[in-house]
Design a protein around this motif. Structure first.
Motif, PDB file in Angstrom:
ATOM      1  N   LEU A  32       0.821  -1.209   0.000  1.00 15.77           N
ATOM      2  CA  LEU A  32       0.000   0.000   0.000  1.00 15.77           C
ATOM      3  C   LEU A  32       0.861   1.268   0.000  1.00 15.77           C
ATOM      4  O   LEU A  32       0.496   2.276  -0.615  1.00 15.77           O
ATOM      5  N   ASP A  33       2.007   1.190   0.662  1.00 14.16           N
ATOM      6  CA  ASP A  33       2.885   2.369   0.728  1.00 14.16           C
ATOM      7  C   ASP A  33       3.454   2.768  -0.626  1.00 14.16           C
ATOM      8  O   ASP A  33       3.881   3.903  -0.826  1.00 14.16           O
ATOM      9  N   LYS A  34       3.472   1.814  -1.564  1.00 15.17           N
ATOM     10  CA  LYS A  34       4.075   2.098  -2.866  1.00 15.17           C
ATOM     11  C   LYS A  34       3.193   2.945  -3.781  1.00 15.17           C
ATOM     12  O   LYS A  34       3.666   3.451  -4.799  1.00 15.17           O
ATOM     13  N   PHE A  35       1.886   3.024  -3.455  1.00 10.89           N
ATOM     14  CA  PHE A  35       0.956   3.622  -4.428  1.00 10.89           C
ATOM     15  C   PHE A  35       0.086   4.744  -3.840  1.00 10.89           C
ATOM     16  O   PHE A  35      -0.284   4.702  -2.664  1.00 10.89           O
ATOM     17  N   ASP A  36      -0.227   5.727  -4.701  1.00 10.37           N
ATOM     18  CA  ASP A  36      -1.169   6.799  -4.343  1.00 10.37           C
ATOM     19  C   ASP A  36      -2.533   6.555  -4.976  1.00 10.37           C
ATOM     20  O   ASP A  36      -3.546   7.032  -4.478  1.00 10.37           O
ATOM     21  N   THR A  37      -2.519   5.869  -6.135  1.00 10.25           N
ATOM     22  CA  THR A  37      -3.757   5.697  -6.904  1.00 10.25           C
ATOM     23  C   THR A  37      -3.963   4.228  -7.253  1.00 10.25           C
ATOM     24  O   THR A  37      -3.015   3.551  -7.669  1.00 10.25           O
ATOM     25  N   PHE A  38      -5.206   3.767  -7.090  1.00 13.41           N
ATOM     26  CA  PHE A  38      -5.565   2.413  -7.505  1.00 13.41           C
ATOM     27  C   PHE A  38      -6.618   2.490  -8.599  1.00 13.41           C
ATOM     28  O   PHE A  38      -7.683   3.086  -8.387  1.00 13.41           O
ATOM     29  N   LEU A  39      -6.301   1.899  -9.761  1.00 13.74           N
ATOM     30  CA  LEU A  39      -7.287   1.775 -10.841  1.00 13.74           C
ATOM     31  C   LEU A  39      -7.929   0.405 -10.647  1.00 13.74           C
ATOM     32  O   LEU A  39      -7.234  -0.613 -10.658  1.00 13.74           O
ATOM     33  N   ILE A  40      -9.250   0.387 -10.448  1.00 12.97           N
ATOM     34  CA  ILE A  40      -9.913  -0.846 -10.022  1.00 12.97           C
ATOM     35  C   ILE A  40     -10.974  -1.279 -11.033  1.00 12.97           C
ATOM     36  O   ILE A  40     -11.913  -0.530 -11.325  1.00 12.97           O
ATOM     37  N   ASP A  41     -10.793  -2.480 -11.570  1.00 11.93           N
ATOM     38  CA  ASP A  41     -11.812  -3.082 -12.432  1.00 11.93           C
ATOM     39  C   ASP A  41     -13.031  -3.431 -11.568  1.00 11.93           C
ATOM     40  O   ASP A  41     -12.913  -3.588 -10.345  1.00 11.93           O
ATOM     41  N   CYS A  42     -14.196  -3.551 -12.162  1.00 11.18           N
ATOM     42  CA  CYS A  42     -15.430  -3.785 -11.385  1.00 11.18           C
ATOM     43  C   CYS A  42     -15.904  -5.238 -11.444  1.00 11.18           C
ATOM     44  O   CYS A  42     -15.891  -5.945 -10.437  1.00 11.18           O
ATOM     45  N   ASP A  43     -16.318  -5.711 -12.648  1.00 18.62           N
ATOM     46  CA  ASP A  43     -16.835  -7.088 -12.769  1.00 18.62           C
ATOM     47  C   ASP A  43     -15.748  -8.093 -12.408  1.00 18.62           C
ATOM     48  O   ASP A  43     -14.658  -8.076 -12.979  1.00 18.62           O
ATOM     49  N   GLY A  44     -16.027  -8.981 -11.460  1.00 18.53           N
ATOM     50  CA  GLY A  44     -15.054  -9.996 -11.067  1.00 18.53           C
ATOM     51  C   GLY A  44     -14.099  -9.536  -9.983  1.00 18.53           C
ATOM     52  O   GLY A  44     -13.319 -10.332  -9.455  1.00 18.53           O
ATOM     53  N   VAL A  45     -14.152  -8.241  -9.639  1.00 18.73           N
ATOM     54  CA  VAL A  45     -13.284  -7.696  -8.580  1.00 18.73           C
ATOM     55  C   VAL A  45     -14.148  -7.227  -7.409  1.00 18.73           C
ATOM     56  O   VAL A  45     -13.942  -7.631  -6.255  1.00 18.73           O
ATOM     57  N   LEU A  46     -15.118  -6.372  -7.729  1.00 18.57           N
ATOM     58  CA  LEU A  46     -16.032  -5.871  -6.691  1.00 18.57           C
ATOM     59  C   LEU A  46     -17.234  -6.795  -6.540  1.00 18.57           C
ATOM     60  O   LEU A  46     -17.767  -6.964  -5.445  1.00 18.57           O
ATOM     61  N   TRP A  47     -17.680  -7.306  -7.663  1.00 15.26           N
ATOM     62  CA  TRP A  47     -18.918  -8.085  -7.681  1.00 15.26           C
ATOM     63  C   TRP A  47     -18.949  -9.071  -8.840  1.00 15.26           C
ATOM     64  O   TRP A  47     -18.135  -8.988  -9.753  1.00 15.26           O
ATOM     65  N   SER A  48     -19.926  -9.991  -8.783  1.00 17.22           N
ATOM     66  CA  SER A  48     -20.264 -10.845  -9.912  1.00 17.22           C
ATOM     67  C   SER A  48     -21.733 -10.594 -10.172  1.00 17.22           C
ATOM     68  O   SER A  48     -22.579 -10.983  -9.365  1.00 17.22           O
ATOM     69  N   GLY A  49     -22.047  -9.941 -11.277  1.00 17.73           N
ATOM     70  CA  GLY A  49     -23.429  -9.545 -11.531  1.00 17.73           C
ATOM     71  C   GLY A  49     -23.892  -8.594 -10.432  1.00 17.73           C
ATOM     72  O   GLY A  49     -23.267  -7.561 -10.190  1.00 17.73           O
ATOM     73  N   ASP A  50     -24.936  -8.964  -9.724  1.00 12.74           N
ATOM     74  CA  ASP A  50     -25.443  -8.101  -8.658  1.00 12.74           C
ATOM     75  C   ASP A  50     -24.935  -8.490  -7.276  1.00 12.74           C
ATOM     76  O   ASP A  50     -25.257  -7.834  -6.291  1.00 12.74           O
ATOM     77  N   HIS A  51     -24.132  -9.527  -7.175  1.00 14.85           N
ATOM     78  CA  HIS A  51     -23.623 -10.012  -5.886  1.00 14.85           C
ATOM     79  C   HIS A  51     -22.273  -9.375  -5.548  1.00 14.85           C
ATOM     80  O   HIS A  51     -21.257  -9.663  -6.193  1.00 14.85           O
ATOM     81  N   VAL A  52     -22.275  -8.488  -4.523  1.00 14.11           N
ATOM     82  CA  VAL A  52     -21.017  -7.853  -4.103  1.00 14.11           C
ATOM     83  C   VAL A  52     -20.260  -8.812  -3.193  1.00 14.11           C
ATOM     84  O   VAL A  52     -20.849  -9.437  -2.300  1.00 14.11           O
ATOM     85  N   PHE A  53     -18.969  -8.948  -3.414  1.00 14.16           N
ATOM     86  CA  PHE A  53     -18.155  -9.855  -2.585  1.00 14.16           C
ATOM     87  C   PHE A  53     -18.043  -9.291  -1.160  1.00 14.16           C
ATOM     88  O   PHE A  53     -18.046  -8.069  -0.943  1.00 14.16           O
ATOM     89  N   ASP A  54     -17.897 -10.173  -0.196  1.00 17.24           N
ATOM     90  CA  ASP A  54     -17.781  -9.778   1.214  1.00 17.24           C
ATOM     91  C   ASP A  54     -16.610  -8.821   1.436  1.00 17.24           C
ATOM     92  O   ASP A  54     -15.512  -9.053   0.928  1.00 17.24           O
ATOM     93  N   GLY A  55     -16.877  -7.782   2.248  1.00 14.23           N
ATOM     94  CA  GLY A  55     -15.793  -6.886   2.673  1.00 14.23           C
ATOM     95  C   GLY A  55     -15.351  -5.857   1.662  1.00 14.23           C
ATOM     96  O   GLY A  55     -14.431  -5.076   1.937  1.00 14.23           O
ATOM     97  N   ILE A  56     -15.991  -5.825   0.486  1.00 13.80           N
ATOM     98  CA  ILE A  56     -15.551  -4.879  -0.550  1.00 13.80           C
ATOM     99  C   ILE A  56     -15.771  -3.414  -0.145  1.00 13.80           C
ATOM    100  O   ILE A  56     -14.835  -2.599  -0.238  1.00 13.80           O
ATOM    101  N   PRO A  57     -16.977  -3.035   0.335  1.00 12.24           N
ATOM    102  CA  PRO A  57     -17.149  -1.622   0.703  1.00 12.24           C
ATOM    103  C   PRO A  57     -16.128  -1.183   1.761  1.00 12.24           C
ATOM    104  O   PRO A  57     -15.533  -0.101   1.652  1.00 12.24           O
ATOM    105  N   GLU A  58     -15.876  -2.042   2.762  1.00 15.25           N
ATOM    106  CA  GLU A  58     -14.923  -1.702   3.821  1.00 15.25           C
ATOM    107  C   GLU A  58     -13.508  -1.544   3.259  1.00 15.25           C
ATOM    108  O   GLU A  58     -12.730  -0.686   3.725  1.00 15.25           O
ATOM    109  N   THR A  59     -13.160  -2.362   2.295  1.00 16.11           N
ATOM    110  CA  THR A  59     -11.811  -2.292   1.711  1.00 16.11           C
ATOM    111  C   THR A  59     -11.613  -0.977   0.960  1.00 16.11           C
ATOM    112  O   THR A  59     -10.569  -0.326   1.075  1.00 16.11           O
ATOM    113  N   ILE A  60     -12.629  -0.595   0.182  1.00 14.18           N
ATOM    114  CA  ILE A  60     -12.516   0.669  -0.560  1.00 14.18           C
ATOM    115  C   ILE A  60     -12.426   1.835   0.422  1.00 14.18           C
ATOM    116  O   ILE A  60     -11.628   2.770   0.238  1.00 14.18           O
TER     117      ILE A  60
END
Lengths: 321, 321
Positions: free
Chosen positions: B18-46
């Motif tokens: 985390l110390d190495k970076f200032d900016t994270f470019l984040i893909d959505c499908d397959g990273v945050l969610w699958s379809g309408d199902h958000v993976f556990d802990g994603i909002p807290e991580t962001i």
């Protein structure tokens, strides 16, 4: 390779050419006509060939018309023929499915991406099918239930064993998604133990990329549906139209022709002429009234080179006019 | 090439990462969610990343939704963000057209093969367009007048300078035939003297071959429309989605990011990770909640290898949980 022999205006060369063959396989679009415009002298030329005892067989990649519809068009233009003398890519596909694939029921149904010509030929061989011109598949957009039913196979027909794609002026996402579901085997419950993982056999009537119409080009069967499916699955279909030798085998089987005494006549190097060359026919004749010109086969990367050529098919009357 | 570093369950490695970076470019499908199902802990991580002063930018290839619609989805799932933090392939395409192509009126209109997301982004950049969701193009089948009007250009818009293709659930032959007519330049009267022979510029939002939905796969933008057009014209489009560096340039231009202090996070090697590697970002992080797995990048023909990987994005909380 020997240079192509030019026959136009050379009566003795034309006589020698005609003497070499008993059967002429004749492409339609670009040879007999362009759209609805029949080239000058075509009916007389076909009659001349027949009067000399030659068999004329009309071989076309256009899958949208059945043999009966082609017969009606040829007759209306004054070109003498019988339904039995017509061989289209839809008929070729139907023959392949019924006589080569010989699918066992219940998985012997065909999902059709195409028009009525394909349906008519499947019916003539007694092959069950779904899709095609059924209004239920002429739908734009996808409902959530459409996605769900294709994904888990519940809205797919478990009896489908073949996806047959041809030119379909009504192609749409809903049809493509269904075809893709069958090619993936979504419709087979016990896919792991099923033949080929439950995947339907992928066949195409022809893979022409474009369709020449109205002096321009439109999406061909190859573009509007077949490459889309290939790009998704990574698999290429077996194409039953020219230059596929599956079509030549079917033609030979039906007409019992002597290949050495048979000549293919056409305007396209990568379908017609290649079809004749790879089929080891006695000869090939190019006409310049369609897609390709002399400079096309003089290129080093030409797909095939014709043995003979004429400006137009009617020039074969030269010796008798 | 150095092996990918596994971060899950290693708090000190996560802190160093985390110390190495200032900016994270984040893909959505397959990273945050699958379809309408958000993976556990994603909002807290962001939220955790943001609380550490990191900028989170959501970068997606899905062209069917606009940034506003993505903002609504992220917000409804409890993921804190602003519209400005979202970068989709439709927006990327609109930026490219308005700021790089800079077409001169009157030939500055875009023919759209796609859904409302593309239209919204074109509108946000003030770019005129036709096609898209217009009911006039949601048509099945072709009338003779349709063929004639496209062939001679009389039914085409002479102001079209770009064909932009993305995922279109309403794709059909009529739309493809129009797009093909513009790519051929049928709509330009004096084509010989026009720029590029009158041919419209061919752009794509993204060329993903399939669309993962409902635990299965459906026709992606690349298959349902783009390869069809490429197969007809012989030309490939410029694709503006990942891994296209045109998208990276647009992201950099907008966010003024320091590439060495930026990390791309995603699940697909041939889009997300390749996008980060070819963009010379400081790092790439693969997650295993989507398309690709560890064995995929361990193959010798892997399109790209991530610098780091975690089982799921929420594992980045490890150091702080």
């Amino acid at each position: 390779m020997a240079a192509s022999k030019y026959l136009t205006g050379d009566p003795s060369a034309i006589d020698a050419f005609l003497d070499k063959f008993d059967t002429f396989l004749i492409d339609c679009d670009g040879v007999l006509w362009s759209g609805d415009h029949v080239f000058d002298g075509i009916p007389e030329t076909i009659k001349l060939l027949q009067s000399k005892g030659k068999r004329t067989v009309f071989v076309t990649n256009n899958s949208t018309k059945s043999r009966k519809e082609y017969f009606a068009k040829l007759s209306s233009k004054g070109i003498p023929c019988q339904v039995e003398d017509i061989f289209g890519s839809s008929y070729s596909a139907a023959i392949y499915i019924s006589r080569i694939l010989k699918l066992e029921p219940p998985r012997n149904k065909v999902f059709v991406l195409g028009e009525a010509g394909i349906e008519a030929e499947l019916e003539s061989e007694g092959i069950p099918y779904i899709g095609g011109t059924d209004p239920a598949y002429r739908k734009l957009g996808m409902e959530p239930a459409d996605f769900a039913g294709i994904a888990d196979g519940s809205s797919l027909d478990p009896d489908v064993g073949v996806v047959l794609a041809g030119l379909d002026f009504h192609v749409n996402y809903y049809k493509l998604a269904h075809a893709h579901g069958y090619l993936r085997g979504n419709h087979i419950k016990d896919a792991k133990n099923a033949k080929n993982g439950g995947k339907a056999v992928f066949l195409a009537t022809n893979i022409d990329s474009t369709l020449p119409m109205y002096h321009s080009f439109f999406p061909g069967a190859g573009s509007a549906s077949i490459v889309a499916l290939s790009n998704m699955t990574g698999d290429q279909p077996l194409a039953l139209g020219k230059p596929s030798q599956a079509m030549m085998d079917a033609v030979e089987g039906k007409f019992h022709l002597d290949r050495t005494r048979t000549c293919m006549i056409g305007d396209r190097l990568n379908t017609d002429i290649q079809f004749g060359v790879e089929g080891h026919l006695g000869g090939t004749l190019a006409v310049l009234t369609g897609v390709n010109k002399k400079e096309d086969w003089e290129r080093t990367d030409a797909p095939a080179v014709p043995a003979y050529y004429v400006d137009g098919l009617a020039d074969l009357r030269g010796a008798s006019n």
